[in-house]
Design a protein around this motif. Sequence first.
Motif, PDB file in Angstrom:
ATOM      1  N   ARG A 165     -13.879  52.698  18.246  1.00  0.00           N
ATOM      2  CA  ARG A 165     -12.943  53.784  18.559  1.00  0.00           C
ATOM      3  C   ARG A 165     -12.106  53.430  19.795  1.00  0.00           C
ATOM      4  O   ARG A 165     -12.082  54.141  20.794  1.00  0.00           O
ATOM      5  N   ARG A 166     -11.404  52.312  19.654  1.00  0.00           N
ATOM      6  CA  ARG A 166     -10.590  51.858  20.778  1.00  0.00           C
ATOM      7  C   ARG A 166      -9.340  51.146  20.275  1.00  0.00           C
ATOM      8  O   ARG A 166      -9.395  50.381  19.308  1.00  0.00           O
TER       9      ARG A 166
ATOM     10  N   ARG B 240      -1.739  60.632  30.500  1.00  0.00           N
ATOM     11  CA  ARG B 240      -2.971  59.851  30.359  1.00  0.00           C
ATOM     12  C   ARG B 240      -2.932  58.603  31.235  1.00  0.00           C
ATOM     13  O   ARG B 240      -3.960  58.178  31.760  1.00  0.00           O
TER      14      ARG B 240
ATOM     15  N   SER C 123      -6.252  57.692  33.253  1.00  0.00           N
ATOM     16  CA  SER C 123      -7.155  56.900  32.422  1.00  0.00           C
ATOM     17  C   SER C 123      -6.705  55.449  32.352  1.00  0.00           C
ATOM     18  O   SER C 123      -5.516  55.144  32.465  1.00  0.00           O
TER      19      SER C 123
ATOM     20  N   THR D  20      -5.564  54.435  23.664  1.00  0.00           N
ATOM     21  CA  THR D  20      -6.729  54.937  22.931  1.00  0.00           C
ATOM     22  C   THR D  20      -6.759  56.462  22.964  1.00  0.00           C
ATOM     23  O   THR D  20      -7.038  57.118  21.953  1.00  0.00           O
ATOM     24  N   GLY D  21      -6.459  57.030  24.124  1.00  0.00           N
ATOM     25  CA  GLY D  21      -6.461  58.485  24.252  1.00  0.00           C
ATOM     26  C   GLY D  21      -5.438  59.149  23.359  1.00  0.00           C
ATOM     27  O   GLY D  21      -5.699  60.203  22.767  1.00  0.00           O
TER      28      GLY D  21
ATOM     29  N   PHE E 223      -6.684  58.556  19.412  1.00  0.00           N
ATOM     30  CA  PHE E 223      -7.874  59.315  19.023  1.00  0.00           C
ATOM     31  C   PHE E 223      -7.859  60.738  19.576  1.00  0.00           C
ATOM     32  O   PHE E 223      -8.803  61.501  19.341  1.00  0.00           O
ATOM     33  N   ASP E 224      -6.801  61.081  20.305  1.00  0.00           N
ATOM     34  CA  ASP E 224      -6.621  62.433  20.840  1.00  0.00           C
ATOM     35  C   ASP E 224      -7.843  62.884  21.641  1.00  0.00           C
ATOM     36  O   ASP E 224      -8.360  63.989  21.468  1.00  0.00           O
ATOM     37  N   THR E 225      -8.293  62.008  22.525  1.00  0.00           N
ATOM     38  CA  THR E 225      -9.435  62.349  23.373  1.00  0.00           C
ATOM     39  C   THR E 225      -8.983  63.276  24.494  1.00  0.00           C
ATOM     40  O   THR E 225      -7.862  63.156  25.000  1.00  0.00           O
TER      41      THR E 225
ATOM     42  N   ASP F  31      -9.778  64.307  31.233  1.00  0.00           N
ATOM     43  CA  ASP F  31     -10.711  64.861  32.207  1.00  0.00           C
ATOM     44  C   ASP F  31      -9.933  65.276  33.447  1.00  0.00           C
ATOM     45  O   ASP F  31      -9.625  64.463  34.314  1.00  0.00           O
TER      46      ASP F  31
END
Length: 378
Positions: A20-21, A222, A226, A231-232, A235-237, A240
């Motif tokens: 997942r990257r 992001r 990050s 990746t964010g 994958f729509d993470t 934080d």
Amino acid sequence: MAKIEEPTIDVMLFVDKEKRRVLFAEADEDFVDVLFGWLTLPLGTIVRLMNKQSQMGCLDQVYSSVEDLSTDYFQTKACKGMLLAPLNAASGHCCQLKINIDDTKKGALYICRDTSCSASVGDCRFSSVRGAVCKCGKDMQYTGEWSDNHGEDAAPAGEDADSGVFVIGCFKFIITDDLIVAPASTSLMMSLFQRFGVGDPATLEKTVIQLNSQKITSLLGRSLTSKQSLTGIYFDTPIDYDAVDLFVLSEKLYPDRQNDADQKLSNVKIRVLQTRNSSLLYAEASDDFVDLLFGWLSIPLGSMIKTYCHRSLKGCVDNLYWSIYGSAKGYVRPECQSLLLDPKAVPFSGCRTTKILQVEELAPSKLQIKGCVKSWSY
């Protein structure tokens, strides 16, 4: 009337679905131009675009303080507006980007309401900031739009149509997950596969995504927080927003000046109230210190990275800055090098912050207004 389609930029991602990257992306000069254009954005603009969740230290709170303060605490209404919506000194270039996320309105023209005042001045005094006050003391009035296609900020004309705004020629680029930019090549891809332990590149998924203005803005957010910005996005993470990154500044923030005689700045004194265990409750300061804090909002992102080097942010946006020096060296237009590596503030920023950080101001534009001047009745 036909609906105008929002512009998008195609970006090919090389994705390791098992881990997942996103390993890296491949894109043309349109995407790289947009990324490099972030370096010219004033910090106040970034805070506003991020809805005051930029996580750039305490600048979100500084921006909120400007919003909450009455205009009575500013020299003019325009001063508050200049901090909440700071102009980009490189807007002449950024307006040519395929996607320009900076929605700050620069083309507005304001002149003195008193027509006799304007007529008595050889060079008509004007402003591009709402709420500006003429030297005669009267408020300036909106009179239309003007195109800033001249001066140092103006983008070069007559260039190859296939060339980018900031980058040279029509090339493909590799952009890593942490936003290191380099010209695409087979050897670079193979080294990245080896770096990430990919034995068979066929196991990776190649996906083309279309980035619009909203996605580009999210990517900027992001990149501030990050090291895995691509990746964010894919994958729509969740971001934080509570993460805290503290660091110790070096004792010397900037190099010595060759001629420092006229650049001496007086010390700013503040009075702090501490608890018995040395926790800081609050500070009392003069207007000089507040000017220093508020002035940060007008500083371009690239200038902050230049001053604080690798200690600027906890994200990866500073990799864009260092890519111009390293992996992407030679692929940026020579006339755009200083725009990105040493971006200037808009004219008349005139705050202590620009002097301390050695941020130059763009020379004021001279605008000749021809035509009838509208008169107002009182």
